[in-house]
Design a protein around this motif. Structure first.
Motif, PDB file in Angstrom:
ATOM      1  N   CYS A 157       0.854  -1.169   0.000  1.00 56.19           N
ATOM      2  CA  CYS A 157       0.000   0.000   0.000  1.00 56.19           C
ATOM      3  C   CYS A 157       0.900   1.233   0.000  1.00 56.19           C
ATOM      4  O   CYS A 157       2.088   1.143   0.317  1.00 56.19           O
ATOM      5  N   ALA A 210      -4.791   0.016  -2.276  1.00 57.37           N
ATOM      6  CA  ALA A 210      -5.681  -0.336  -1.164  1.00 57.37           C
ATOM      7  C   ALA A 210      -7.141  -0.089  -1.531  1.00 57.37           C
ATOM      8  O   ALA A 210      -7.974   0.139  -0.659  1.00 57.37           O
ATOM      9  N   PRO A 238      -9.392  -2.225   0.782  1.00 57.34           N
ATOM     10  CA  PRO A 238      -8.406  -3.171   0.252  1.00 57.34           C
ATOM     11  C   PRO A 238      -8.926  -4.601   0.218  1.00 57.34           C
ATOM     12  O   PRO A 238     -10.015  -4.905   0.727  1.00 57.34           O
ATOM     13  N   ARG A 241      -3.216  -3.791   5.421  1.00 53.54           N
ATOM     14  CA  ARG A 241      -3.183  -2.582   4.591  1.00 53.54           C
ATOM     15  C   ARG A 241      -3.853  -1.402   5.297  1.00 53.54           C
ATOM     16  O   ARG A 241      -3.353  -0.277   5.264  1.00 53.54           O
TER      17      ARG A 241
END
Length: 295
Positions: free
Chosen positions: A189, A209, A257, A268
């Protein structure tokens, strides 16, 4: 497979009009990988390397016109002051060889949610425009309207990206990326952040994400409100732990995500909150120093 190699921009537009399924290539850092692994087999290749204007940039007023094929290495070397967030993102792209070939135009064309330039472009402000052209004419696409789906953009079949128009930074900017390495890796991310003191706004950009690169709009609105209400743009005073924490939580909430081989959705979200808090702290510290120096 047809191989088209125009010498001028007009020839390139004519070729794209005649062969709308032709795949444009300049750096080839994404295209050649997919072709080598037989992921993508286009009917025609449109080689843009002879068109020198695509590898040029200029500053007009307070806007950088960045040619679609300006390589990341030159963005780092030549544009780190007017485009600091994008230059930081460029540092994390691939290897030196990739940075010498790849450019923002290819990143935009691929429209991958994990593209490293996207968070920085979104954070740079809502005035960022993608210049798309065809034999029918030229149109300027706001960056917020450019990404329309997973690896899908708003270009028409006969259009090519000529340049990206990005406001010159009027405040500190940052970029943060999570991966198994700092570069030569697809982001788990990423997050871009920018302060825009001239108009009292902040910019955010979330990468890898969500189905598309996106802003954390509620986080932006929250922070803008705090900075205005407390007079912090003028004073450069302390934000406070609660503001930084809330900003991180709002960025986290803006993501959607998935779990994949690079990381879980939960990780994430957690990482985005951490990156948001850190980039806000770094940029605000820089901004506060600027205010104190000017006083």
């Amino acid at each position: 497979m047809e191989f088209l190699r125009p010498a001028t921009w007009d020839e390139a537009l004519a070729a794209k009009a005649e062969y709308p399924t032709a795949l444009p290539i300049s750096g080839g850092t994404d295209v050649m990988v997919e072709m080598n692994f037989d992921v993508h087999r286009p009917s025609a290749i449109l080689d843009l390397n002879r068109i020198t204007e695509l590898a040029q940039w200029e500053i007009t007023g307070e806007v950088v016109k960045l040619g679609a094929s300006v390589p990341y290495s030159r963005i780092i070397d030549e544009l780190s002051e007017p485009l600091p967030g994008l230059a930081l993102a460029a540092h994390t792209v691939g290897s030196p060889q990739i940075r010498n070939r790849g450019g923002v135009g290819g990143n935009l064309g691929a429209a991958s949610p994990a593209g490293d330039s996207h968070p920085a472009l979104l954070a740079a402000g809502r005035d960022v425009l993608v210049e798309a052209a065809s034999v029918r004419g030229t149109r300027m696409i706001p960056i917020d309207e450019f990404y329309v789906g997973v690896k899908r953009n708003s270009l028409e079949a006969d259009e090519l990206i000529r340049a990206v128009h990005i406001p010159v930074a009027d405040g500190p900017q940052q970029f943060s990326k999570i991966g198994t390495r700092n570069a030569m890796v697809i982001a788990v991310c990423a997050f871009g952040f920018a302060l825009h003191p001239k108009n009292g706004t902040v910019g955010t950009g979330i990468g890898s994400a969500a189905p598309t690169p996106r802003r954390a709009v509620e986080a932006e609105e929250y922070l803008q409100g705090v900075l205005a209400e407390r007079g912090l743009w003028e004073s450069g005073g302390l934000l406070g732990t609660e503001v930084i924490q809330q900003f991180g939580e709002l960025v986290k909430a803006a993501a959607s995500p998935i779990d994949d081989v690079r990381g879980t959705a939960e990780y994430r979200r957690h990482a985005l909150a951490v990156m948001a808090r850190r980039t806000l702290t770094w940029t605000w510290n820089d901004y506060s120093k600027q205010i104190r120096s000017a006083a």
